[in-house]
Write a protein that holds these residues in place. Structure first.
Motif, short mmCIF file in Angstrom:
data_model
loop_
_atom_site.label_atom_id
_atom_site.label_comp_id
_atom_site.label_asym_id
_atom_site.label_seq_id
_atom_site.Cartn_x
_atom_site.Cartn_y
_atom_site.Cartn_z
N PRO A 111 0.54 -1.01 0.11
CA PRO A 111 -0.18 -0.22 0.10
C PRO A 111 0.86 1.32 -0.07
O PRO A 111 1.40 1.15 0.44
CB PRO A 111 -0.96 0.10 1.38
N VAL A 112 0.12 2.13 -0.93
CA VAL A 112 1.63 3.64 -1.00
C VAL A 112 0.26 4.72 0.08
O VAL A 112 -0.59 4.75 -0.81
CB VAL A 112 1.23 4.24 -1.92
N LEU A 113 1.28 4.79 0.71
CA LEU A 113 -0.12 6.17 1.99
C LEU A 113 0.36 7.74 2.01
O LEU A 113 1.74 7.51 2.04
CB LEU A 113 0.16 5.27 3.46
N VAL A 131 5.17 4.22 3.27
CA VAL A 131 4.68 6.12 3.41
C VAL A 131 5.19 6.97 3.10
O VAL A 131 5.99 7.41 3.23
CB VAL A 131 5.10 6.25 5.04
N THR A 132 4.70 7.39 2.15
CA THR A 132 5.15 8.39 1.45
C THR A 132 5.48 10.27 1.51
O THR A 132 5.27 10.02 2.88
CB THR A 132 4.22 8.63 -0.25
N LEU A 133 6.96 10.40 1.98
CA LEU A 133 7.29 12.18 1.84
C LEU A 133 6.59 13.14 1.77
O LEU A 133 7.42 13.77 1.00
CB LEU A 133 8.87 11.76 2.31
N ARG A 134 5.22 13.33 1.39
CA ARG A 134 4.58 13.84 0.06
C ARG A 134 3.97 15.14 1.55
O ARG A 134 3.32 16.64 1.04
CB ARG A 134 3.72 13.21 -0.30
N THR A 135 3.66 14.79 2.64
CA THR A 135 2.92 15.56 3.48
C THR A 135 3.83 16.51 4.85
O THR A 135 4.42 15.49 5.28
CB THR A 135 1.87 14.81 4.02
N LEU A 143 13.91 -4.35 -8.26
CA LEU A 143 13.65 -1.75 -8.55
C LEU A 143 11.85 -1.84 -9.19
O LEU A 143 10.68 -2.73 -9.48
CB LEU A 143 13.17 -1.73 -10.22
N LYS A 144 11.61 -0.90 -8.82
CA LYS A 144 10.32 0.03 -9.08
C LYS A 144 9.71 0.47 -10.11
O LYS A 144 10.44 0.86 -10.47
CB LYS A 144 9.70 1.25 -8.10
N PHE A 145 8.50 0.11 -11.30
CA PHE A 145 8.66 -0.06 -12.58
C PHE A 145 7.06 1.36 -12.14
O PHE A 145 5.88 1.50 -11.87
CB PHE A 145 8.34 -0.91 -13.21
N PHE A 146 8.06 2.72 -12.73
CA PHE A 146 7.10 4.03 -12.53
C PHE A 146 6.90 4.88 -13.31
O PHE A 146 8.05 5.16 -13.49
CB PHE A 146 7.37 4.50 -10.82
N PRO A 147 5.78 5.41 -13.12
CA PRO A 147 4.58 5.12 -13.39
C PRO A 147 4.28 4.27 -13.94
O PRO A 147 3.90 4.44 -15.15
CB PRO A 147 3.78 6.54 -13.34
N PRO A 167 5.48 -2.91 -10.06
CA PRO A 167 4.32 -2.25 -10.42
C PRO A 167 4.09 -0.80 -10.16
O PRO A 167 3.12 -1.79 -9.33
CB PRO A 167 4.41 -2.50 -11.92
N THR A 168 4.14 0.09 -10.37
CA THR A 168 3.58 1.30 -9.21
C THR A 168 2.95 2.32 -9.98
O THR A 168 3.63 3.27 -10.53
CB THR A 168 3.67 1.73 -8.19
N GLY A 169 1.85 3.07 -9.72
CA GLY A 169 1.85 4.21 -10.17
C GLY A 169 0.02 3.81 -11.34
O GLY A 169 0.32 2.84 -12.07
N GLY A 170 -1.29 3.77 -10.93
CA GLY A 170 -2.33 3.49 -12.07
C GLY A 170 -2.69 2.14 -11.21
O GLY A 170 -3.63 1.39 -12.41
N VAL A 171 -1.77 1.34 -10.93
CA VAL A 171 -2.26 -0.46 -10.64
C VAL A 171 -3.31 0.00 -9.74
O VAL A 171 -3.28 0.92 -8.41
CB VAL A 171 -1.38 -1.10 -9.97
N ASN A 172 -4.69 -0.63 -9.54
CA ASN A 172 -5.39 -1.34 -8.85
C ASN A 172 -6.44 -2.91 -8.59
O ASN A 172 -5.55 -3.47 -9.05
CB ASN A 172 -6.68 -0.14 -9.74
N GLY A 218 2.60 -1.91 -5.94
CA GLY A 218 2.25 -1.22 -5.21
C GLY A 218 0.63 0.21 -6.07
O GLY A 218 1.40 -0.29 -7.06
N GLY A 219 0.53 -0.07 -4.77
CA GLY A 219 -0.42 1.07 -5.45
C GLY A 219 -1.39 1.61 -3.85
O GLY A 219 -1.54 1.53 -2.67
N SER A 220 -1.91 2.69 -4.28
CA SER A 220 -2.70 3.46 -3.19
C SER A 220 -4.38 2.86 -2.84
O SER A 220 -5.08 3.79 -2.20
CB SER A 220 -2.66 4.86 -3.39
N TRP A 221 -4.76 1.84 -4.09
CA TRP A 221 -6.33 2.03 -3.95
C TRP A 221 -6.47 0.93 -2.53
O TRP A 221 -7.69 1.21 -2.48
CB TRP A 221 -6.78 1.25 -5.33
C1 3PG Z 1 3.26 6.54 -5.98
O1 3PG Z 1 3.74 7.55 -5.35
O2 3PG Z 1 3.94 4.76 -6.05
C2 3PG Z 1 1.80 6.39 -6.43
O3 3PG Z 1 1.52 7.66 -6.05
C3 3PG Z 1 1.28 5.37 -6.33
O4 3PG Z 1 0.35 5.70 -7.12
P1 3PG Z 1 -0.97 5.14 -7.16
O5 3PG Z 1 -1.75 6.36 -6.27
O6 3PG Z 1 -1.14 5.64 -8.72
O7 3PG Z 1 -1.50 3.92 -6.66
#
Ligand code: 3PG
Length: 208
Positions: free
Chosen positions: A14-16, A41-45, A127-131, A155-160, A177-180
Motif C-alpha cells: 500500500p502506498v500511503l 509512507v510517502t514523504l509528501r505531507t 526495482l519499482k517500475f513507475f509510473p 509496478p506502481t502508479g495507476g495499478v488498481n 504498489g498502489g494507493s487503492w
Molecule cells: C506512488 O507514489 O507510488 C504513486 O503515487 C502511487 O500510485 P497510485 O496512487 O496510482 O496507486
C-alpha cells in the motif's frame, strides 16, 4: 531484511499519503490485519515523518518504509523516523550511493531499460517500475523479461484492484504498489473496516 524478502512478504505494498499523523497507526493496523504488512509512507505531507515514526513504534507487525525519497536528506529523515526500507520514484547516482552506504533496503524507481541497466550495474535486482500504467504497463514488463532477465519489478502508479492480478501473473513482477487499498475518503472518515476489507482482497491476490 533484504528488499527481495520485503517485496516477497505480500503481493501488494500500500502506498500511503497520510495527512494526519493520528490516522497513521489505525490505518497501518487495518492494513496489517487485512494481510498487508509491508507499507510505504510517502514523504509528501507535513505529517509523513511523524506518521512513519508512529507506525514504526506502535504497529509491531508492520514493515514500514518511506516513499518519495528523492535525496540523501530524505533518506536520513526517513531512517531517523524508523523506516525499514526506502522507495524512490526514480534514481540518481548520488541517491543510490547514499542508500548503499546506509545499508537500507532500497526499491529504486525506473521507467526505462537504460535506467534499469544502470541500477543493475550497481547491484540492484528489484526495482519499482513507475509510473507503471502510463509507461507501458504490462506490455513493457513482458517485453523486458528476456533482455533484463534477473530483474524483478514492483509496478506502481495507476495499478488498481482490477489490474493488479494481471501484473502479479508476470514472472518478473515481485509485487505491486498502489494507493487503492487506502482510499483518501476512507482514511478521512476513519473507515478502518473498509480498509481492512480492501487489504484482505489485495492480500488474497496470487503470484505465480
Ligand atoms: C506512488 O507514489 O507510488 C504513486 O503515487 C502511487 O500510485 P497510485 O496512487 O496510482 O496507486
Amino acid at each position: 531484511m533484504e528488499i527481495a524478502a520485503i517485496a516477497g512478504r505480500a503481493p501488494v505494498i500500500p502506498v500511503l499519503t497520510i495527512e494526519r499523523a493520528a490516522d497513521a497507526a489505525p490505518l497501518a493496523r487495518a492494513l496489517v490485519k487485512g494481510g498487508l504488512p509491508v507499507l510505504e509512507v510517502t514523504l509528501r505531507t507535513d505529517a509523513a515523518l511523524e506518521a512513519l515514526r508512529l507506525i514504526a513504534a506502535e504497529v509491531r507487525d508492520a514493515v514500514v518504509g518511506a516513499g518519495t525519497v528523492l535525496n540523501a536528506e530524505h533518506l536520513k529523515q526517513a531512517r531517523q523516523a524508523g523506516a525499514q526500507f526506502v522507495v524512490s520514484p526514480g534514481c540518481t547516482p548520488a541517491l543510490a550511493l547514499a542508500v548503499k552506504a546506509s545499508g537500507t533496503p532500497f526499491l529504486p524507481g525506473v521507467q526505462t531499460v537504460s535506467e534499469a541497466m544502470a541500477l543493475m550495474e550497481q547491484g540492484f535486482r528489484v526495482l519499482k517500475f513507475f509510473p507503471a500504467d502510463m509507461s507501458g504497463g504490462l506490455g513493457w514488463l513482458k517485453a523486458v523479461a528476456a533482455p533484463l532477465a534477473g530483474l524483478r519489478f514492483c509496478p506502481t502508479g495507476g495499478v488498481n484492484a482490477e489490474t493488479a492480478p494481471a501484473y502479479l501473473a508476470l514472472g518478473n513482477v515481485a509485487c505491486v504498489g498502489g494507493s487503492w487499498v487506502a482510499p483518501k475518503e476512507a482514511v478521512a472518515a476513519g473507515d478502518w473496516a473498509r480498509i481492512e476489507r480492501l487489504a484482505a482482497a489485495a492480500a488474497g491476490l496470487k503470484r505465480p
